[in-house]
Design an enzyme around this catalytic site. Structure first.
Site, mmCIF file in Angstrom:
data_model
loop_
_atom_site.group_PDB
_atom_site.id
_atom_site.type_symbol
_atom_site.label_atom_id
_atom_site.label_comp_id
_atom_site.label_asym_id
_atom_site.label_seq_id
_atom_site.Cartn_x
_atom_site.Cartn_y
_atom_site.Cartn_z
ATOM 1 N N ASP A 21 0.825 -1.103 -0.360
ATOM 2 C CA ASP A 21 0.243 -0.077 -0.263
ATOM 3 C C ASP A 21 0.888 1.050 0.074
ATOM 4 O O ASP A 21 2.112 1.240 0.872
ATOM 5 C CB ASP A 21 -0.855 0.210 1.359
ATOM 6 C CG ASP A 21 -2.194 1.157 1.288
ATOM 7 O OD1 ASP A 21 -1.471 2.283 0.736
ATOM 8 O OD2 ASP A 21 -2.576 0.724 1.349
ATOM 9 N N ILE A 22 0.586 2.738 -0.429
ATOM 10 C CA ILE A 22 1.066 3.344 -0.708
ATOM 11 C C ILE A 22 1.329 4.258 0.236
ATOM 12 O O ILE A 22 1.737 5.139 0.893
ATOM 13 C CB ILE A 22 1.320 4.026 -2.418
ATOM 14 C CG1 ILE A 22 -0.390 4.721 -2.168
ATOM 15 C CG2 ILE A 22 1.886 3.554 -3.420
ATOM 16 C CD1 ILE A 22 -0.270 5.174 -3.201
ATOM 17 N N GLU A 85 -12.929 3.387 -0.722
ATOM 18 C CA GLU A 85 -12.416 4.247 -1.395
ATOM 19 C C GLU A 85 -12.155 3.734 -3.319
ATOM 20 O O GLU A 85 -12.139 4.828 -4.000
ATOM 21 C CB GLU A 85 -11.427 5.079 -1.388
ATOM 22 C CG GLU A 85 -11.503 5.352 0.435
ATOM 23 C CD GLU A 85 -10.305 6.362 1.082
ATOM 24 O OE1 GLU A 85 -9.116 6.369 0.713
ATOM 25 O OE2 GLU A 85 -10.505 7.144 1.869
ATOM 26 N N VAL A 86 -11.488 2.636 -3.065
ATOM 27 C CA VAL A 86 -10.938 2.108 -4.447
ATOM 28 C C VAL A 86 -11.836 1.094 -4.918
ATOM 29 O O VAL A 86 -12.772 0.297 -4.525
ATOM 30 C CB VAL A 86 -9.588 2.061 -4.719
ATOM 31 C CG1 VAL A 86 -9.170 0.778 -5.710
ATOM 32 C CG2 VAL A 86 -8.575 2.710 -4.329
ATOM 33 N N HIS A 90 -11.003 -5.286 -2.865
ATOM 34 C CA HIS A 90 -8.888 -5.758 -2.420
ATOM 35 C C HIS A 90 -8.947 -5.484 -0.849
ATOM 36 O O HIS A 90 -9.860 -5.403 -0.331
ATOM 37 C CB HIS A 90 -8.285 -4.477 -2.738
ATOM 38 C CG HIS A 90 -8.450 -3.346 -1.931
ATOM 39 N ND1 HIS A 90 -9.901 -2.860 -2.283
ATOM 40 C CD2 HIS A 90 -8.217 -2.155 -0.788
ATOM 41 C CE1 HIS A 90 -9.366 -1.421 -2.039
ATOM 42 N NE2 HIS A 90 -9.179 -1.630 -0.692
ATOM 43 N N HIS A 92 -7.231 -5.674 2.914
ATOM 44 C CA HIS A 92 -5.614 -5.259 3.832
ATOM 45 C C HIS A 92 -5.119 -5.849 4.234
ATOM 46 O O HIS A 92 -6.035 -6.941 4.870
ATOM 47 C CB HIS A 92 -6.221 -3.906 3.798
ATOM 48 C CG HIS A 92 -6.488 -2.801 3.265
ATOM 49 N ND1 HIS A 92 -5.131 -1.692 2.812
ATOM 50 C CD2 HIS A 92 -7.630 -3.131 2.892
ATOM 51 C CE1 HIS A 92 -6.521 -1.005 1.981
ATOM 52 N NE2 HIS A 92 -7.866 -1.440 2.491
#
Length: 129
Positions: A21-22, A85-86, A90, A92
């Site tokens: 994760d960025i 948000e995306v 996905h 985490h």
């Protein structure tokens, strides 16, 4: 466009890709993503969901072996109301350490037996009757 942004890929197979994760909650915070598009858990096929979880399990083992965290948080949000948000499913994986400052999701307020019973009644399988 998939693959257009640089990524720190940590694992991949024919069905999933995992990358750092960025904006990590902790060092090693990794996202596990299906290659086939699905907005969220409600729109992914059962077969693809199983492949995502198999990849999450594999990556979690690598995080444990390489980073030696005290624990691991696994989270997945569906739709804006849950904080997504995306809008591509996905998962985490966040390595956790005793005393870290990573916020825990959820409420610390304990539900009463009446509330739990009512919720259970609406969710239980007909076979549990």
């Amino acid at each position: 466009m998939a693959g257009a942004a640089p990524a720190w890929i940590t694992d991949q197979d024919d069905w999933t890709v995992s990358f750092l994760d960025i904006s990590p909650a902790a060092p090693g915070h990794t996202l596990v993503v299906p290659r086939t598009h699905a907005d969220d858990l409600w729109s992914i096929s059962s077969e693809d969901a199983q492949k995502v979880m198999a990849a999450a399990h594999r990556v979690a083992g690598r995080l444990r072996d390489r980073l030696r965290p005290d624990g691991l948080s696994l989270t997945q949000a569906n739709r804006a109301a849950a904080g997504q948000e995306v809008f591509h499913l996905h998962v985490h994986l966040v390595p956790r350490y005793v005393g870290d400052q990573v916020r825990r999701a959820g409420s610390a307020v304990q539900a009463g037996p009446e509330e739990l019973a009512a919720t259970w009644e609406s969710l239980r399988s007909p076979a549990d009757s």
